[in-house]
Design an enzyme around this catalytic site. Structure first.
Site, PDB file in Angstrom:
ATOM      1  N   LYS A 121       0.883  -1.365   0.136  1.00 31.17           N
ATOM      2  CA  LYS A 121      -0.061   0.165  -0.086  1.00 31.17           C
ATOM      3  C   LYS A 121       0.738   1.157   0.109  1.00 31.17           C
ATOM      4  O   LYS A 121       0.459   2.067  -0.444  1.00 31.17           O
ATOM      5  CB  LYS A 121      -0.891   0.151   1.376  1.00 31.17           C
ATOM      6  N   ASP A 166      -9.775   2.947   2.351  1.00 34.90           N
ATOM      7  CA  ASP A 166      -9.825   2.194   3.704  1.00 34.90           C
ATOM      8  C   ASP A 166     -10.597   3.141   4.332  1.00 34.90           C
ATOM      9  O   ASP A 166     -11.428   2.678   5.366  1.00 34.90           O
ATOM     10  CB  ASP A 166      -8.747   1.834   4.080  1.00 34.90           C
TER      11      ASP A 166
END
Ligand code: ATR
Length: 296
Positions: A70, A106
């Site tokens: 990420k 997220d």
């Protein structure tokens, strides 16, 4: 049916074999009649750049990125959205002229999940358990949505201090504080929202908990565990045993996927559709009971 016009999306990560993301995106595509497919792609260490370039060369319109890439993916992007930049993590790529633009879904995913569960952030005193990448994103969300106070508890105190300093600098006031894990039993007798961001309690170590001290759980009115496998973690069980409400990370997973899908297809997913996908996820992850109270 896959044909010459099918658009291919996918997930870059390592490992990827247990991912539920194909279920989210392929269910949405089917329900909405969109000609696309979503596949998991295992990417070897140090080959993220090649994977991103290859996907672009193959005209893939969008990708998700998961652990452990990420942050690593960021240098290979044409642009990064300010939210993703702030937390230093990208989980969604959207194709643009000249390269991919990186987003983080997220954090807004967790926010939508909390709203759907009726969990409020504004004005709350919040405990964040852990100080990794997930905790950093959660702390940024809490600051942005008006939490009163953020206590970050971590085994390695320096990591918690790093996040607290960044939050305070961004907020322009001292609202976040780092504490060692053993401070959990010495909290003032107040009620907190507690968000569990570590991987302690993740399957197969279902019964492991980061904090065993019962005094801590007496101070928690709501516990949110980002883990969704198992669907009821040891942390959730302890919160509930002490009279609090507890939620797992399955809705966060759902909504991070839904927001990615919305970015890729420039549309809004109705809550009724979200609920159907959630039921699919619940079935796949072994929990069925909660499906009845989806309430989305
Ligand atoms: P993520 O990006 O998913 O948040 P991470 O950056 O590896 O993952 O962070 C993992 C978090 O879980 C950290 O807060 C870590 O604590 P340390 O900073 O002290 O390493 C915490 N963690 C993992 N295993 C743990 C354990 N057995 N006991 C206590 N904390 C643990």
């Amino acid at each position: 049916m896959t044909d010459g016009k099918t658009k291919t999306y996918g997930l870059l990560g390592n490992p990827v074999e247990h991912t539920l993301s194909p279920a989210i995106h392929n269910t949405l595509a089917e329900m909405l009649g969109i000609n696309m497919t979503y596949l998991p792609f295992l990417v070897d260490k140090d080959r993220v750049g090649e994977a991103v370039r290859g996907a672009y060369a193959l005209h893939m319109p969008g990708l998700n990125v998961t652990v452990p890439y990420k942050s690593e993916v960021i240098p290979y992007l044409a642009e990064t959205d300010p939210v993703a930049r702030r937390i230093g993590a990208v989980n969604t790529l959207v194709r643009t002229d000249g390269g991919y633009k990186g987003y983080n879904t997220d954090m807004p995913g967790l926010y939508r999940a909390m709203k759907s569960d009726g969990v409020k952030i504004e004005g709350e005193r919040v405990i964040v358990l852990g100080a990794g990448g997930a905790a950093r994103a959660v702390a940024a969300l809490l600051e942005e949505k008006g939490a009163e106070e953020i206590l970050i508890l971590n085994r390695t105190l320096e990591r918690a201090e790093g996040i607290a300093e960044d939050i305070n600098a961004f907020a322009g006031k001292k609202m976040a504080k780092a504490l060692p894990l053993d401070a959990a039993g010495r909290l003032p007798e107040r009620k907190y929202l507690a968000i569990q961001t570590t991987n302690v309690g993740l399957h197969p170590r279902d019964e492991d908990v980061l904090i065993t001290d019962e005094a801590f759980y007496r101070c928690v009115h709501t516990g949110y565990d980002l883990i969704f496998n198992p669907v009821r973690t040891g942390f959730m069980r302890l919160v509930e045993e002490h009279g609090g409400k507890a939620y797992n990370g399955l809705k966060m997973l759902l909504y991070q996927g839904i927001i990615a899908f919305e970015l890729w297809n420039a549309l809004q997913i109705p809550e009724k559709t979200a609920c159907r996908v959630y039921e699919t996820l619940l079935t796949l992850s072994g929990g069925t009971e909660e499906a009845r109270e989806c309430g989305i």
